[in-house]
Write a protein that holds these residues in place. Sequence first.
Motif, PDB file in Angstrom:
ATOM      1  N   LEU A   1      19.898   4.343  18.650  1.00  0.00           N
ATOM      2  CA  LEU A   1      19.596   5.362  17.652  1.00  0.00           C
ATOM      3  C   LEU A   1      19.294   6.655  18.389  1.00  0.00           C
ATOM      4  N   HIS A   2      20.015   7.725  18.050  1.00  0.00           N
ATOM      5  CA  HIS A   2      19.773   9.039  18.629  1.00  0.00           C
ATOM      6  C   HIS A   2      18.831   9.775  17.679  1.00  0.00           C
ATOM      7  N   VAL A   3      17.662  10.149  18.187  1.00  0.00           N
ATOM      8  CA  VAL A   3      16.612  10.734  17.360  1.00  0.00           C
ATOM      9  C   VAL A   3      16.308  12.141  17.861  1.00  0.00           C
ATOM     10  N   SER A   4      16.158  13.078  16.925  1.00  0.00           N
ATOM     11  CA  SER A   4      15.793  14.443  17.299  1.00  0.00           C
ATOM     12  C   SER A   4      15.240  15.173  16.092  1.00  0.00           C
ATOM     13  N   GLY A   5      14.573  16.297  16.351  1.00  0.00           N
ATOM     14  CA  GLY A   5      14.118  17.157  15.270  1.00  0.00           C
ATOM     15  C   GLY A   5      12.623  17.164  15.066  1.00  0.00           C
ATOM     16  N   ASN A   6      12.234  17.759  13.943  1.00  0.00           N
ATOM     17  CA  ASN A   6      10.829  17.984  13.632  1.00  0.00           C
ATOM     18  C   ASN A   6      10.441  17.283  12.333  1.00  0.00           C
ATOM     19  N   VAL A   7       9.197  16.852  12.284  1.00  0.00           N
ATOM     20  CA  VAL A   7       8.625  16.221  11.092  1.00  0.00           C
ATOM     21  C   VAL A   7       7.356  16.987  10.747  1.00  0.00           C
ATOM     22  N   THR A   8       7.222  17.377   9.487  1.00  0.00           N
ATOM     23  CA  THR A   8       6.038  18.112   9.045  1.00  0.00           C
ATOM     24  C   THR A   8       5.254  17.262   8.057  1.00  0.00           C
TER      25      THR A   8
ATOM     26  N   ASP B   1      14.244  18.338   8.788  1.00  0.00           N
ATOM     27  CA  ASP B   1      14.704  18.785  10.104  1.00  0.00           C
ATOM     28  C   ASP B   1      14.666  17.672  11.144  1.00  0.00           C
ATOM     29  N   PHE B   2      14.738  16.431  10.691  1.00  0.00           N
ATOM     30  CA  PHE B   2      14.664  15.268  11.580  1.00  0.00           C
ATOM     31  C   PHE B   2      15.937  14.463  11.389  1.00  0.00           C
ATOM     32  N   MET B   3      16.567  14.067  12.489  1.00  0.00           N
ATOM     33  CA  MET B   3      17.819  13.328  12.391  1.00  0.00           C
ATOM     34  C   MET B   3      17.755  12.021  13.172  1.00  0.00           C
ATOM     35  N   ILE B   4      18.328  10.986  12.558  1.00  0.00           N
ATOM     36  CA  ILE B   4      18.509   9.690  13.206  1.00  0.00           C
ATOM     37  C   ILE B   4      19.975   9.336  13.043  1.00  0.00           C
ATOM     38  N   ASN B   5      20.694   9.248  14.153  1.00  0.00           N
ATOM     39  CA  ASN B   5      22.111   8.903  14.129  1.00  0.00           C
ATOM     40  C   ASN B   5      22.312   7.595  14.886  1.00  0.00           C
ATOM     41  N   ALA B   6      22.939   6.636  14.215  1.00  0.00           N
ATOM     42  CA  ALA B   6      23.202   5.340  14.835  1.00  0.00           C
ATOM     43  C   ALA B   6      24.523   5.393  15.589  1.00  0.00           C
ATOM     44  N   ASP B   7      24.515   4.845  16.795  1.00  0.00           N
ATOM     45  CA  ASP B   7      25.711   4.765  17.618  1.00  0.00           C
ATOM     46  C   ASP B   7      25.685   3.416  18.311  1.00  0.00           C
TER      47      ASP B   7
ATOM     48  N   ASP C   1      16.802   8.638  22.788  1.00  0.00           N
ATOM     49  CA  ASP C   1      17.546   7.470  22.329  1.00  0.00           C
ATOM     50  C   ASP C   1      16.580   6.311  22.176  1.00  0.00           C
ATOM     51  N   LEU C   2      16.720   5.619  21.079  1.00  0.00           N
ATOM     52  CA  LEU C   2      15.821   4.514  20.771  1.00  0.00           C
ATOM     53  C   LEU C   2      16.605   3.217  20.680  1.00  0.00           C
TER      54      LEU C   2
ATOM     55  N   GLU D   1      19.149  -3.639  10.041  1.00  0.00           N
ATOM     56  CA  GLU D   1      19.834  -3.693   8.745  1.00  0.00           C
ATOM     57  C   GLU D   1      20.081  -2.288   8.223  1.00  0.00           C
ATOM     58  N   ASP D   2      19.132  -1.380   8.452  1.00  0.00           N
ATOM     59  CA  ASP D   2      19.240  -0.001   7.994  1.00  0.00           C
ATOM     60  C   ASP D   2      18.900   0.912   9.163  1.00  0.00           C
TER      61      ASP D   2
END
Length: 196
Positions: free
Chosen positions: A60-67, A50-56, A147-148, A24-25
């Motif tokens: 889901l294309h996931v990349s970046g850093n989480v602090t 600095d974390f990205m989630i792009n839906a295609d 990719d998720l 849904e989201d």
Amino acid sequence: MRTLMLLFLGVTSTWATDYELLLEDPDILSPCSDGPPGSIDARQAANFDDFMINADADVLHVSGNVTLTWDVQPTDRIAARLELFHFNRGSWESTVFSMSSQDFCSIMYDKNQYWYKYWTGFITNRHEVEKKCITEPGVSSLHLPFDLRLKLMNFYGTTLRGRYKMVIVLNALDDQNMPRPNPICLEIRGEPIKLK
């Protein structure tokens, strides 16, 4: 003939089915609609700038850093719980599907765990994260781009239909086993689509 038909229906209903969750989201970090008292969402517990989630489509294309910014102590133990709920007649009902760990940090890099398959297996600074887990504010998780696809493979059970949500709760417990007042709660909502 009737007995043969009933036997056939019984056998076919036990075959495994594969599902993919139509989200849904696509953000997948939605706050819980009915979380534990005092709970915070993932974006309140960590910096995702600095974390990205792009839906295609269905990926889901996931990349970046989480602090981490969660207000817990390095000596805390983290209990994790995932529960699946089904939306039925206007309300969310529990299902029999759940998993939990009373010591998440000890299993977060276990290759047989779902946490590893869908998240921690893609963290590049494993040794630092494994040592500090998610109990030290300031620790960063550096992710390889991945990719998720939210798939449930070889599912045995009743046919999944309608809306579902996965609710993930992380509780920090102090050295007296008392829970901290700010558990993390997030939910992932969607509809399972039968693949085979």
